[in-house]
Design a protein around this motif. Structure first.
Motif, mmCIF file in Angstrom:
data_model
loop_
_atom_site.group_PDB
_atom_site.id
_atom_site.type_symbol
_atom_site.label_atom_id
_atom_site.label_comp_id
_atom_site.label_asym_id
_atom_site.label_seq_id
_atom_site.Cartn_x
_atom_site.Cartn_y
_atom_site.Cartn_z
ATOM 1 N N ILE A 231 0.866 -1.183 0.000
ATOM 2 C CA ILE A 231 0.000 0.000 0.000
ATOM 3 C C ILE A 231 0.903 1.234 0.000
ATOM 4 C CG2 ILE A 231 -1.884 1.205 1.144
ATOM 5 C CD1 ILE A 231 -2.648 -1.609 0.370
ATOM 6 N N ARG A 232 0.673 2.109 -0.965
ATOM 7 C CA ARG A 232 1.563 3.265 -1.124
ATOM 8 C C ARG A 232 0.776 4.447 -1.669
ATOM 9 N NH1 ARG A 232 5.006 0.123 -5.872
ATOM 10 N NH2 ARG A 232 3.389 -1.405 -6.161
ATOM 11 N N MET A 235 0.228 4.093 -7.403
ATOM 12 C CA MET A 235 0.080 2.664 -7.677
ATOM 13 C C MET A 235 1.392 1.968 -8.020
ATOM 14 S SD MET A 235 -2.998 1.777 -7.009
ATOM 15 C CE MET A 235 -3.167 0.189 -7.826
ATOM 16 N N ALA A 316 -4.698 -4.294 5.952
ATOM 17 C CA ALA A 316 -3.889 -4.850 4.861
ATOM 18 C C ALA A 316 -3.489 -6.293 5.172
ATOM 19 C CB ALA A 316 -2.658 -3.983 4.619
ATOM 20 N N ARG A 319 -6.512 -8.423 4.504
ATOM 21 C CA ARG A 319 -6.731 -8.550 3.063
ATOM 22 C C ARG A 319 -5.710 -9.502 2.446
ATOM 23 N NH1 ARG A 319 -8.657 -5.014 -0.969
ATOM 24 N NH2 ARG A 319 -10.184 -4.420 0.615
ATOM 25 N N LYS A 335 -3.341 -2.534 -12.531
ATOM 26 C CA LYS A 335 -3.380 -1.212 -11.911
ATOM 27 C C LYS A 335 -4.457 -1.163 -10.835
ATOM 28 C CE LYS A 335 -2.039 1.402 -16.091
ATOM 29 N NZ LYS A 335 -2.551 2.430 -17.001
ATOM 30 N N LYS A 336 -4.562 -2.217 -10.031
ATOM 31 C CA LYS A 336 -5.568 -2.176 -8.965
ATOM 32 C C LYS A 336 -5.219 -3.116 -7.827
ATOM 33 C CE LYS A 336 -9.553 -4.130 -9.175
ATOM 34 N NZ LYS A 336 -10.913 -4.596 -9.505
ATOM 35 N N ILE A 337 -5.830 -2.861 -6.675
ATOM 36 C CA ILE A 337 -5.690 -3.744 -5.517
ATOM 37 C C ILE A 337 -6.793 -4.790 -5.625
ATOM 38 C CG2 ILE A 337 -5.759 -3.872 -2.995
ATOM 39 C CD1 ILE A 337 -3.497 -2.112 -3.851
ATOM 40 N N ALA A 338 -6.406 -6.051 -5.550
ATOM 41 C CA ALA A 338 -7.413 -7.113 -5.684
ATOM 42 C C ALA A 338 -8.185 -7.270 -4.370
ATOM 43 C CB ALA A 338 -6.752 -8.418 -6.051
ATOM 44 N N LEU B 606 -9.138 -0.165 2.434
ATOM 45 C CA LEU B 606 -7.747 0.291 2.414
ATOM 46 C C LEU B 606 -7.593 1.747 1.984
ATOM 47 C CD1 LEU B 606 -6.218 -2.919 0.790
ATOM 48 C CD2 LEU B 606 -6.268 -2.316 3.227
ATOM 49 N N ARG B 610 -8.247 5.158 -7.082
ATOM 50 C CA ARG B 610 -7.835 5.072 -8.483
ATOM 51 C C ARG B 610 -8.763 5.941 -9.323
ATOM 52 N NH1 ARG B 610 -8.006 0.002 -11.057
ATOM 53 N NH2 ARG B 610 -10.039 -0.410 -10.115
ATOM 54 N N ALA B 672 0.800 3.618 -13.876
ATOM 55 C CA ALA B 672 -0.175 2.782 -13.166
ATOM 56 C C ALA B 672 -1.301 3.598 -12.537
ATOM 57 C CB ALA B 672 0.533 1.957 -12.091
ATOM 58 N N ASP B 673 -1.123 4.914 -12.449
ATOM 59 C CA ASP B 673 -2.172 5.772 -11.877
ATOM 60 C C ASP B 673 -3.099 6.328 -12.945
ATOM 61 O OD1 ASP B 673 -1.265 5.815 -9.071
ATOM 62 O OD2 ASP B 673 0.512 6.739 -9.938
ATOM 63 N N HIS B 675 -5.603 5.817 -16.191
ATOM 64 C CA HIS B 675 -6.446 4.851 -16.907
ATOM 65 C C HIS B 675 -7.018 5.548 -18.147
ATOM 66 C CE1 HIS B 675 -6.488 1.771 -13.594
ATOM 67 N NE2 HIS B 675 -6.001 2.815 -12.967
ATOM 68 N N LEU B 728 -4.543 8.435 0.767
ATOM 69 C CA LEU B 728 -5.452 7.404 1.278
ATOM 70 C C LEU B 728 -5.727 7.540 2.771
ATOM 71 C CD1 LEU B 728 -3.789 4.882 2.872
ATOM 72 C CD2 LEU B 728 -2.922 4.566 0.579
#
Lengths: 338, 733
Positions: A231-232, A235, A316, A319, A335-338, B606, B610, B672-673, B675, B728
């Protein structure tokens, strides 16, 4: 950057000799961190000993089923090595969560273990920092500490270790092979990095004229049920606020073996044998994951800006364990958190 | 006439850029070139008590260490230091005296045979300071804010109306300091020639601005210095004013009578200008039907102790939304920091962000769809001057953008839409910028082989000026674009202002048209002299240049080729230079507009955010080049994502130092940020603004994007984050 001597080591013994001869000398392999620190005048080595051509680039299976990785294997080669992908995908995933493709191509396995903290005060020679200048004070303690440690801190230092690879290695129970003047020795990765205590300037238990020759991974690879979640603040290409390496062995829905390690929260990859023991024999459910998370985060202390990390880490962990249990590991390419 | 204008023409300099043939300021070679490295102050305020350069001077290869104590003469009057876009005040003078005005200020220049030696020797310069008390924290010092001239005049009694409004929203939004971080580092190569003249290759958005500045600062004649900047690797406003490295490189060359290059490090670039931190307080009062009664907007911004940098943060509501009562104010707090500077959509990026977040909050209070609220308040006139617009297709932007985005499927309740573990949020915002245009001169040299060289001092800061100048010239001269060569960004070329404010597309394009008309006039004169000429007696207005010929507009079969006209006239080349000035139009307001729609997905547990979709519908007159134009808007959207979620220059106010002065810790969006980004150019014919109906695209792409994203984050999470960036930790429950 200071002026320095340059020497190329002909073999491991030569590197050790050169190190012993000059207390201001530093080993250089990929240089992805050391050169940055030299540019900032944080590191001012009198001599760079280039070990990049030493024959430490093999990945070999040993007779007892463990895997021996040479200290100079580039991070990217390791992440995409078939044996790592098949037997230790947790390690491959953690490596790919770190840095950028270009940096991973340059960075070595041994160098990754030697990364220094990214604390902004450590990097700025105009500010006090106990890690950079012992006894000068810790600027982060009452300053900008959003990225800083919540576990294992001391009154002298709240810096974190920035490595992703080390977090997976800690979870996998890796060993570090070291050579020095008095021969070779092996220590657990979890004993390689130190907590800051009152000597925050000493990051690791590597002796002054010692060199990392390789890493050993035990046979248990947790290849079925694992996940590395980082987690940052964006991405990709950012250091972890919190990262979690989770590895499970399941019999049905019952946990027979569990490993967890945290990054971004301490001066070293953070493991708790107690938390792992608490999972063994339990069902792989969110409740049990949550209890394990609480145990792993026991003793967390926060400063003015990093209070959010405790709850973030707890969530986290749950998860990541869930991803591991479901055999749906976090992708480092999406490009996403599952 | 329109073979190229309005088409997706690829960049004419694209090949030079990707092959490395394009040279940037820090890449020009010179015989015996020396390299300078900057030593910076490590305190924010005080004076240099002692500066010991002896150890640095002993390093082999070091030629000199320039400081305030030993430098060549510099002008002592502020006027000499005040460039074309300087704010009020007393501009910063590098190495002028022993005072330290901000952390990171250059205090010495080590000059050596090579860069590494200079950098090493710089670590040996010993400095002792007398530090003074200082303040760098805007929020801590906001009580000292002083009012600037009001950006827009007040109307009615906004305070009283707001207090009594049926539905009221008032809040403060905080935009942090941000740095431009262009890819190319700031650099100057000052080339010394044997008769003492200087050619200065500088990273700048305005070569003639730098030229005039250097002549003033160093008391030189215009012919003594030439400034060129053929390619610029991004600047975004940071290169509008001459930066200190150009002074230092020139000082070094004058002191040593050698060529000197100074390249700043990424870290040192945080000592240049930046988007100032602002605290934006917006008040909106509405009737229950959603029409506005009152708008108030107050901005408190940081500036240095020595200059009053202020931009129009407030007052955009005056143009966007109809309201009988309004009050705007801009206040400055002087702190011990360097002076801020323009950064893409200066004022608007910050001010409209606050305004559009506030409008979203008002729509929630009114239980009104955000687009509907904006349509209720839609204004066909700029209320500050009560003027109609030259064109304004903002309604169409809302409609086309909403349609492309699928806005009608939005459930207005926060936290009502989800996708697996993620909460989905849809937000929108309006964008607005000015359509400015400036006097620019262009020279065209047409040769009888049908090739034209078009030249102008304007910069191409990566936006595509080379390409649009070539497109307009090709169409105006009736030649294939391959026959046009463009020279830009040399102080000896025809006049141009700094490239900024989104004004260069319209300004340079019309200067090309004006010069091309002079060429056509001359061709008509030559062609008319041919015996039995098909153009005999033709009026200039009835001629066009097309297909390598000059022809009657009314009958283009009656034509004379350029080659024939010039051969008969006995000339090899026609050279024409023309300064284009736009007529003053006090009867219209001139603006570009946008409607921005954003989708965010927020991990519910979390907090990871995005931006999964952005639709940006733009009304900006005629788009000269739909390919480079689209790139401009996409770049603005990506930057808007950064402004919403990532960008923040972090200072430790105990030291008055920026602590994340590098692009590892100063976060901008990475691949990655980013889309899906959908750019829509809405048709906006404009018969008033200028002949081609061009408005410019440099700034509008970013305006509104941060607010659309912040509003989407609210819609996803039910959390209203008013302190940017939205990291976040701010959305975690």
């Amino acid at each position: 950057m200071n002026n320095f001597q340059y020497a190329r080591a002909t073999d491991v013994a030569d590197a050790i000799r050169l190190l012993a001869a000059d207390p201001g000398a530093k080993l250089i392999a990929g240089g992805t961190n050391l050169i940055d620190l030299m540019k900032e005048n944080v590191e001012r080595p009198s001599r760079l000993i280039d070990i990049s051509r030493l024959p430490l680039r093999k990945v070999e299976e040993t007779a007892d089923g463990s895997l021996r990785i040479g200290a100079l294997v580039p991070n990217s080669d390791l992440a995409y090595h078939p044996l790592i992908e098949q037997r230790y995908p947790l390690l491959a995933s953690a490596i790919l969560a770190g840095a950028s493709a270009q940096l991973r191509n340059m960075a070595s396995v041994g160098g990754n273990l030697m990364q220094r903290t990214r604390c902004v005060y450590f990097y700025d020679t105009a500010t006090p920092c106990n890690k950079r200048r012992p006894s000068s004070g810790c600027s982060a303690m009452d300053g900008l500490n959003r990225n800083h440690a919540i576990l294992g801190t001391s009154a002298a230092c709240i810096a974190t270790n920035p490595s992703d690879m080390s977090v997976a290695l800690a979870a996998l129970g890796a060993l570090v092979h070291i050579a020095g003047r008095s021969g070779e020795r092996t220590i657990a990765l979890t004993d390689f990095h130190r907590l800051p205590g009152d000597t925050p300037h000493v990051d690791t238990n590597l002796g002054t004229s010692e060199i990392i020759t390789g890493i050993e991974l035990p046979a248990r690879g947790f290849a079925q049920n694992y996940s590395y979640l980082k987690i940052r603040d964006r991405m990709s290409y950012a250091f972890a606020l919190v990262s979690v390496a989770a590895a499970l062995e399941l019999e049905g829905n019952a946990i027979s073996g569990a490993r967890m390690a945290l990054g971004g929260v301490a001066h070293k990859p953070w493991r708790s044998l107690e938390a792992e023991a608490a999972l063994r024999g339990q069902a792989a459910t969110p409740d049990h994951f949550s209890r394990a998370a609480d145990l792993l985060l026991q003793g967390a202390t926060t400063r003015s800006h990093n209070g959010f990390k405790v709850e973030l880490a707890r969530r986290a962990i749950v998860r990541t364990l869930t991803q591991a249990a479901n055999a749906t590991p976090q992708s480092q390419a999406h490009k996403k958190i599952a | 006439m329109n073979a190229y204008i309005g088409t997706p023409t690829s960049r004419v300099d694209g090949r030079a850029k990707v092959t490395g043939a394009a040279k940037y300021a820090g890449e020009f070679p010179a015989d015996g070139l020396l390299h300078g490295f900057v030593v910076e102050a490590t305190i924010p305020c005080g004076r240099i008590a002692r500066l010991d350069t002896s150890a640095a001077l002993q390093v082999k290869g070091v030629l000199d260490v320039l400081t305030h104590a030993n430098r060549p003469p510099l002008a002592d009057k502020d006027e000499a230091w005040r460039d074309e876009v300087a704010p009020e005040g007393s501009p910063f003078r590098p190495l002028y005296d022993d005072t330290v005005k901000f952390n990171g200020q250059p205090i010495a220049l080590v000059v050596a045979e090579d860069w590494e030696t200079a950098k090493f020797a710089a670590t040996l310069v010993r400095v002792e300071y007398e530090q003074r008390g200082f303040a760098t924290d805007l929020e801590g010092e906001r009580g000292k804010a002083a009012e600037m001239d009001k950006p827009h005049k007040p109307r009615g009694d906004a305070a009283a109306t707001l207090a009594q409004a049926r539905v009221r929203h008032e809040a403060e939004y905080v935009i942090p300091t941000e740095h431009h971080n262009p890819m190319e580092l700031y650099a100057t190569t000052a080339i010394w020639d044997s008769n003492g003249k200087l050619t200065i290759y500088d990273k700048t958005q305005g070569v003639q601005n730098v030229h005039k500045f250097l002549c003033g600062v160093f008391d030189k004649k215009p012919d003594d210095i030439r400034v060129a900047s053929p390619y610029v690797g991004g600047a975004f406003g940071s290169g509008l004013r001459p930066q200190y490295q150009v002074v230092l490189a020139t000082l070094g060359a004058l002191a040593l009578k050698r060529s000197v290059r100074v390249v700043l490090t990424r870290q040192q670039m945080y000592g240049l200008g930046y988007r100032p931190m602002t605290i934006e307080r917006v008040g909106l009062g509405a009737k229950s039907d959603g029409t506005l009664d009152a708008v108030t907007h107050e901005a408190i911004a940081v500036t240095s102790r020595y200059e009053d940098f202020a931009r129009n943060d407030t007052g955009w509501a005056e143009q966007l939304y109809s309201s009988p009562n309004s009050r705007f104010s801009h206040k400055l707090v002087h702190l011990d920091v360097s002076t801020p500077c323009d950064m893409r959509a200066p004022g608007a990026a910050s001010g409209v962000c606050a305004l559009e977040c506030a409008m979203d909050e008002l729509s929630v209070a009114l239980k009104l769809d955000p687009i509907e609220l904006r349509l209720k308040c839609y204004s066909d006139r700029d209320q500050s001057e009560n003027l109609p617009y030259t064109s304004k297709q903002l309604r169409e932007c809302y409609a086309r953008g909403a349609d492309a985005f699928g806005w009608s499927r939005r459930n207005p309740a926060p936290r009502s839409m989800r996708d697996g573990k993620e909460l989905v949020g849809w937000g929108m915002a309006t964008g607005v910028w000015e359509a400015l245009q400036m006097p620019v001169a262009v020279r065209i040299v047409l040769t009888s082989n049908g090739h034209a060289e078009v030249s102008c001092a304007a910069s191409d800061i990566g936006t595509g000026t080379y390409t649009i100048v070539a497109q307009v010239a090709a169409d105006a001269l009736g030649l294939p674009i391959e026959n046009i060569s463009v020279r830009l960004a040399d102080s000896t070329l025809p006049q141009a202002p700094v490239e900024g404010g989104s004004w260069m597309a319209a300004s340079s394009a019309h200067a090309v048209l004006a010069a091309a008309e002079e060429v056509r006039k001359e061709l008509l004169r030559l062609a008319g002299k041919i015996h039995g000429s098909p153009l005999a007696g033709a009026e200039l207005a009835d001629t066009v240049l097309t297909d390598g010929s000059i022809a009657r507009a009314s009958d283009n079969r009656r034509a004379v080729s350029i080659a024939d006209a010039m051969r008969h006239g006995g000339v090899e080349r026609i050279e024409k230079e023309k300064l284009n000035q736009f007529g003053e139009d006090k009867k219209h307001a001139r603006n570009t507009h946008s409607a921005v729609f954003a989708e965010v997905k927020v991990d519910e547990l979390l907090g990871v955010i995005r931006v999964t979709r952005v639709v940006s519908a733009i009304a900006a007159g005629r788009i000269l080049n739909t390919k480079t134009g689209r790139s401009q808007i996409m770049g603005g959207v990506v930057w808007g994502i950064g402004m919403a979620l990532h960008e923040e220059t972090v200072m430790d106010h105990r030291f008055g130092r920026i602590m994340n002065a590098n692009i590892a810790e100063y976060h901008i969006p990475v691949n990655a940020d980013v889309h899906d980004i959908d750019v829509i150019f809405v048709d906006e014919p404009d018969a008033h603004i200028n002949a081609l109906g061009i408005k410019g695209l440099g700034e509008i792409g970013i305006v509104g994007v941060p607010a659309a994203i912040a509003n989407a984050v609210y819609h996803a999470t039910g959390k209203r984050i008013r302190r940017f960036p939205i990291t976040l930790d701010k959305v975690l429950d």
